[in-house]
Motif scaffolding. Structure first.
Motif, mmCIF file in Angstrom:
data_model
loop_
_atom_site.group_PDB
_atom_site.id
_atom_site.type_symbol
_atom_site.label_atom_id
_atom_site.label_comp_id
_atom_site.label_asym_id
_atom_site.label_seq_id
_atom_site.Cartn_x
_atom_site.Cartn_y
_atom_site.Cartn_z
ATOM 1 N N ASP A 131 31.376 44.520 40.209
ATOM 2 C CA ASP A 131 32.728 44.370 39.679
ATOM 3 C C ASP A 131 33.103 45.513 38.743
ATOM 4 N N ALA A 132 32.130 46.008 37.987
ATOM 5 C CA ALA A 132 32.414 47.164 37.132
ATOM 6 C C ALA A 132 32.666 48.404 37.981
ATOM 7 N N TYR A 133 31.925 48.524 39.068
ATOM 8 C CA TYR A 133 32.098 49.677 39.950
ATOM 9 C C TYR A 133 33.485 49.683 40.599
ATOM 10 N N VAL A 134 33.912 48.539 41.123
ATOM 11 C CA VAL A 134 35.219 48.491 41.804
ATOM 12 C C VAL A 134 36.346 48.120 40.843
ATOM 13 N N THR A 135 36.050 48.093 39.534
ATOM 14 C CA THR A 135 37.012 47.759 38.474
ATOM 15 C C THR A 135 37.775 46.473 38.793
ATOM 16 N N ASN A 136 37.022 45.422 39.024
ATOM 17 C CA ASN A 136 37.612 44.121 39.315
ATOM 18 C C ASN A 136 37.812 43.359 38.009
ATOM 19 N N VAL A 137 39.061 43.147 37.632
ATOM 20 C CA VAL A 137 39.376 42.462 36.372
ATOM 21 C C VAL A 137 39.421 40.952 36.546
ATOM 22 N N ASP A 138 39.176 40.471 37.751
ATOM 23 C CA ASP A 138 39.410 39.067 38.083
ATOM 24 C C ASP A 138 38.123 38.293 38.332
ATOM 25 N N ARG A 139 37.171 38.381 37.402
ATOM 26 C CA ARG A 139 35.967 37.553 37.509
ATOM 27 C C ARG A 139 35.631 37.051 36.095
ATOM 28 N N THR A 140 36.574 36.334 35.516
ATOM 29 C CA THR A 140 36.446 35.860 34.143
ATOM 30 C C THR A 140 36.222 34.347 34.146
ATOM 31 N N ASP A 141 35.922 33.778 32.982
ATOM 32 C CA ASP A 141 35.776 32.329 32.884
ATOM 33 C C ASP A 141 37.047 31.616 33.333
ATOM 34 N N ARG A 142 38.166 32.253 33.098
ATOM 35 C CA ARG A 142 39.449 31.644 33.438
ATOM 36 C C ARG A 142 39.741 31.714 34.933
ATOM 37 N N ASN A 143 39.235 32.730 35.576
ATOM 38 C CA ASN A 143 39.520 32.951 37.000
ATOM 39 C C ASN A 143 38.268 33.548 37.634
ATOM 40 N N PHE A 171 35.078 51.007 32.044
ATOM 41 C CA PHE A 171 35.521 49.662 32.404
ATOM 42 C C PHE A 171 35.237 48.644 31.287
ATOM 43 N N PRO A 172 35.993 48.718 30.193
ATOM 44 C CA PRO A 172 35.784 47.783 29.076
ATOM 45 C C PRO A 172 36.047 46.323 29.425
ATOM 46 N N PHE A 173 36.809 46.059 30.498
ATOM 47 C CA PHE A 173 37.069 44.672 30.906
ATOM 48 C C PHE A 173 35.785 43.936 31.293
ATOM 49 N N VAL A 174 34.701 44.653 31.482
ATOM 50 C CA VAL A 174 33.439 43.998 31.837
ATOM 51 C C VAL A 174 33.010 43.007 30.755
ATOM 52 N N ALA A 175 33.484 43.182 29.539
ATOM 53 C CA ALA A 175 33.131 42.275 28.445
ATOM 54 C C ALA A 175 33.588 40.846 28.722
ATOM 55 N N LEU A 234 28.072 55.337 33.121
ATOM 56 C CA LEU A 234 29.127 55.077 32.142
ATOM 57 C C LEU A 234 29.469 53.599 32.077
ATOM 58 N N PHE A 235 29.656 52.959 33.257
ATOM 59 C CA PHE A 235 30.024 51.545 33.205
ATOM 60 C C PHE A 235 28.806 50.647 32.999
ATOM 61 N N VAL A 236 27.631 51.104 33.371
ATOM 62 C CA VAL A 236 26.428 50.321 33.084
ATOM 63 C C VAL A 236 26.179 50.277 31.578
ATOM 64 N N GLU A 237 26.291 51.412 30.912
ATOM 65 C CA GLU A 237 26.114 51.448 29.460
ATOM 66 C C GLU A 237 27.146 50.563 28.763
ATOM 67 N N GLU A 238 28.373 50.569 29.245
ATOM 68 C CA GLU A 238 29.407 49.719 28.661
ATOM 69 C C GLU A 238 29.069 48.245 28.847
ATOM 70 N N ALA A 239 28.567 47.871 30.022
ATOM 71 C CA ALA A 239 28.209 46.487 30.283
ATOM 72 C C ALA A 239 27.034 46.044 29.418
ATOM 73 N N VAL A 240 26.039 46.915 29.286
ATOM 74 C CA VAL A 240 24.883 46.593 28.442
ATOM 75 C C VAL A 240 25.332 46.409 26.984
ATOM 76 N N ARG A 241 26.195 47.299 26.517
ATOM 77 C CA ARG A 241 26.703 47.193 25.142
ATOM 78 C C ARG A 241 27.470 45.887 24.946
ATOM 79 N N ALA A 242 28.355 45.551 25.911
ATOM 80 C CA ALA A 242 29.154 44.331 25.798
ATOM 81 C C ALA A 242 28.266 43.096 25.830
#
Length: 261
Positions: A128-140, A176-180, A248-256
């Motif tokens: 999801d971070a790779y394809v920048t999918n913003v739609d895998r949250t608790d809400r959706n 991809f900060p939305f990964v948080a 870049l997005f793996v480091e962001e996900a690990v940080r989040a």
């Protein structure tokens, strides 16, 4: 890579929980599909994202229901009493997207136990971070449980870079900060290992096969490119460049994730 083309033969029922009003439709192969309409408000870009992201997920070994191109006749749904649905069907004559219907599937939620294995959760978060999918949250969550396995659905909001092609090189390197907000992030404790494993399964040749599966009709009308070939090349270039900068997005996900646990 080929995506089958089927013909929609019977409009079964609308799925009103979806903002774009998808529907369960029977095709001429006798199977049921969740049909996403090209005439919906999100337009063909949502269908392009569904195909590219969905087939990338499949290439990574994730469970994605079969995707098909659905040819729709203007006769489909002509007796539909709902005016909104009739308007949508009229606007969607031609090629649409079908996702194989999974009978008896139900939505994943955080209360279900046991949670997905760390390897699977990490793979889904990475994807999801790779394809920048913003739609895998608790809400959706857009995750289904079917036959005791997790299935990934609804990727029309992914690849949002293609709504502004002038910046696609910069977007390819987005952390991809939305990964948080990802619903599985807390379980994804294998991200660095999964990064190496999944990167090895993708390359420019695979991206070319996936992008070539997108119907030409959905690519028409993009003024940024001189022709269809350049348009397809840009998708391949973006996917290739983003893969090369996955750190870049793996480091962001690990940080989040570290902020959650």
């Amino acid at each position: 890579m080929m995506i089958r083309t089927v013909t929609a033969s019977r409009y079964v029922v609308p799925l009103r929980e979806g903002g774009s009003l998808p529907a369960v439709v029977e095709a001429d192969d006798g199977a049921l599909y969740v049909m996403k309409f090209v005439g919906a408000g999100q337009g063909p870009k949502a269908l392009i994202a569904e195909v590219i992201a969905g087939e990338v997920g499949r290439a990574l070994g994730l469970n994605v229901p079969e995707l098909v191109v659905m040819e729709m006749s203007p006769l489909l749904g002509r007796s539909e009493p709902d005016e909104e649905i009739r308007d949508l069907l009229r606007a969607s004559v031609g090629l649409n997207l079908g996702m194989r219907f999974l009978p008896g599937a139900f939505a994943y939620n955080q209360m279900l136990r046991p949670p997905p294995a760390p390897e699977l959760a990490s793979a889904i978060v990475w994807f999801d971070a790779y394809v920048t999918n913003v739609d895998r949250t608790d809400r959706n969550v857009n995750l289904l449980l079917w036959q005791q396995q997790v299935w990934l659905i609804d990727h029309g909001a992914a690849l949002y870079f293609h709504h502004d092609w002038a910046t696609y090189h910069e977007r390819a390197r987005s952390p991809f900060p939305f990964v948080a907000q990802h619903t599985l992030l807390r379980f994804a404790d294998r991200l660095p290992e999964i990064d190496a494993e999944l990167r090895a399964q993708l390359d420019e040749a695979r991206f070319r096969q996936i992008v070539d599966a997108v119907p030409a009709a959905w690519l028409a009308g993009e003024s940024f490119f001189g022709d269809e070939a350049a348009h397809r090349d840009a998708y391949v270039a973006y996917l290739t460049e983003r893969l090369a900068h996955s750190a870049l997005f793996v480091e962001e996900a690990v940080r989040a994730r570290a902020l959650l646990v």
